[in-house]
Design a protein around this motif. Structure first.
Motif, mmCIF file in Angstrom:
data_model
loop_
_atom_site.group_PDB
_atom_site.id
_atom_site.type_symbol
_atom_site.label_atom_id
_atom_site.label_comp_id
_atom_site.label_asym_id
_atom_site.label_seq_id
_atom_site.Cartn_x
_atom_site.Cartn_y
_atom_site.Cartn_z
ATOM 1 N N ASP A 1 48.819 30.376 35.079
ATOM 2 C CA ASP A 1 48.859 30.805 36.483
ATOM 3 C C ASP A 1 47.692 30.256 37.310
ATOM 4 O O ASP A 1 47.563 30.548 38.488
ATOM 5 C CB ASP A 1 48.900 32.324 36.586
ATOM 6 C CG ASP A 1 47.665 32.998 36.013
ATOM 7 O OD1 ASP A 1 46.711 32.304 35.606
ATOM 8 O OD2 ASP A 1 47.659 34.245 35.971
ATOM 9 N N GLN B 1 44.669 31.102 37.374
ATOM 10 C CA GLN B 1 43.770 32.152 37.842
ATOM 11 C C GLN B 1 42.486 32.242 37.020
ATOM 12 O O GLN B 1 41.526 32.853 37.458
ATOM 13 C CB GLN B 1 44.484 33.512 37.823
ATOM 14 C CG GLN B 1 45.677 33.587 38.738
ATOM 15 C CD GLN B 1 45.300 33.363 40.185
ATOM 16 O OE1 GLN B 1 44.409 34.006 40.721
ATOM 17 N NE2 GLN B 1 45.959 32.405 40.822
ATOM 18 N N HIS B 2 42.501 31.655 35.817
ATOM 19 C CA HIS B 2 41.359 31.769 34.911
ATOM 20 C C HIS B 2 41.112 30.437 34.203
ATOM 21 O O HIS B 2 42.029 29.641 34.019
ATOM 22 C CB HIS B 2 41.599 32.834 33.833
ATOM 23 C CG HIS B 2 42.055 34.139 34.366
ATOM 24 N ND1 HIS B 2 41.235 35.035 34.983
ATOM 25 C CD2 HIS B 2 43.280 34.696 34.382
ATOM 26 C CE1 HIS B 2 41.910 36.094 35.351
ATOM 27 N NE2 HIS B 2 43.160 35.912 35.003
ATOM 28 N N ASP C 1 37.020 33.901 36.009
ATOM 29 C CA ASP C 1 38.048 34.309 36.968
ATOM 30 C C ASP C 1 37.841 33.579 38.282
ATOM 31 O O ASP C 1 36.743 33.587 38.835
ATOM 32 C CB ASP C 1 37.994 35.819 37.185
ATOM 33 C CG ASP C 1 38.151 36.592 35.885
ATOM 34 O OD1 ASP C 1 39.021 36.216 35.092
ATOM 35 O OD2 ASP C 1 37.410 37.563 35.677
ATOM 36 N N PHE C 2 38.901 32.951 38.807
ATOM 37 C CA PHE C 2 38.785 32.213 40.053
ATOM 38 C C PHE C 2 38.856 33.124 41.281
ATOM 39 O O PHE C 2 38.408 32.747 42.345
ATOM 40 C CB PHE C 2 39.850 31.125 40.144
ATOM 41 C CG PHE C 2 39.674 30.052 39.112
ATOM 42 C CD1 PHE C 2 38.423 29.520 38.854
ATOM 43 C CD2 PHE C 2 40.739 29.573 38.392
ATOM 44 C CE1 PHE C 2 38.236 28.529 37.903
ATOM 45 C CE2 PHE C 2 40.582 28.578 37.446
ATOM 46 C CZ PHE C 2 39.325 28.051 37.204
ATOM 47 N N GLN C 3 39.451 34.299 41.156
ATOM 48 C CA GLN C 3 39.477 35.262 42.247
ATOM 49 C C GLN C 3 38.191 36.064 42.175
ATOM 50 O O GLN C 3 38.080 37.018 41.423
ATOM 51 C CB GLN C 3 40.696 36.191 42.121
ATOM 52 C CG GLN C 3 42.021 35.467 42.100
ATOM 53 C CD GLN C 3 42.271 34.666 43.364
ATOM 54 O OE1 GLN C 3 41.968 35.110 44.460
ATOM 55 N NE2 GLN C 3 42.823 33.469 43.204
ATOM 56 N N GLY C 4 37.196 35.677 42.930
ATOM 57 C CA GLY C 4 35.887 36.303 42.833
ATOM 58 C C GLY C 4 34.978 35.425 41.993
ATOM 59 O O GLY C 4 35.325 34.306 41.618
ATOM 60 N N SER C 5 33.822 35.931 41.686
ATOM 61 C CA SER C 5 32.847 35.109 40.965
ATOM 62 C C SER C 5 32.498 35.698 39.604
ATOM 63 O O SER C 5 31.416 35.518 39.101
ATOM 64 C CB SER C 5 31.578 34.986 41.810
ATOM 65 O OG SER C 5 31.040 36.284 42.038
#
Length: 163
Positions: free
Chosen positions: A38, A40-41, A71-75
């Motif tokens: 996905d 996302q990671h 994680d790409f959503q956030g740091s």
């Protein structure tokens, strides 16, 4: 068409309390990377090398196994697994559904990507790959190619030159 360059090694963050010997501080090292389906990671497999003699060779280290999820959503990043008693994590692959990761080099482990929980483990091997349908895990070993059931870790077949 541009191709991606292979990432041979990346620097990963380490715990604030790293082991130190008289020859230096522990060095975390990412050796293999995989994106989740996905996107996302990013999973990073590697280890932490603690020098055990004054020579700077990799083999002069006592490695430990380490698996991180970035994680790409956030740091944020999450340490999924750490073992000071295992060799570096040289090979990882992610299931097609993005929910499991298999690691290789020494024991072969299948883990949950969300929390690092061990689902199963199998003796020995280095390179690992999960089949496109997610049903099998191929493991490169000195005595051939081992095929495992991806759900249970049970051996299905060993393919070698004797067959």
């Amino acid at each position: 068409v541009k191709t991606w360059k292979k990432i041979a090694s990346i620097r990963i963050s380490a715990d604030k309390k790293q082991e130190v010997t008289k020859w230096g501080k522990a060095v975390p090292e990412g050796l293999t990377t995989r994106f989740t389906p996905d996107n996302q990671h990013l999973l990073v497999g590697g280890g932490i090398c603690v020098r055990v003699n004054p020579h700077g060779y990799n083999y002069a280290c006592r490695p430990s196994q380490l698996l991180w999820r970035i994680d790409f959503q956030g740091s944020s990043s999450t340490k999924l697994f750490f073992s000071p008693k295992r060799a570096f994590c040289h090979s990882i692959d992610i299931s097609p559904n993005g929910q499991q990761v298999v690691t290789g080099n020494g024991p072969i482990d299948m883990r949950d990507i969300a929390n690092g929980k061990l689902l199963w483990t199998h003796d020995g091997g280095r390179g690992v790959a999960i089949s496109p349908d997610g049903k099998h895990v191929a493991v490169g070993r000195f005595d051939g190619l081992l095929i495992l059931n991806a759900q249970t870790g049970e051996q299905i077949r060993l393919i070698n030159e004797k067959q």
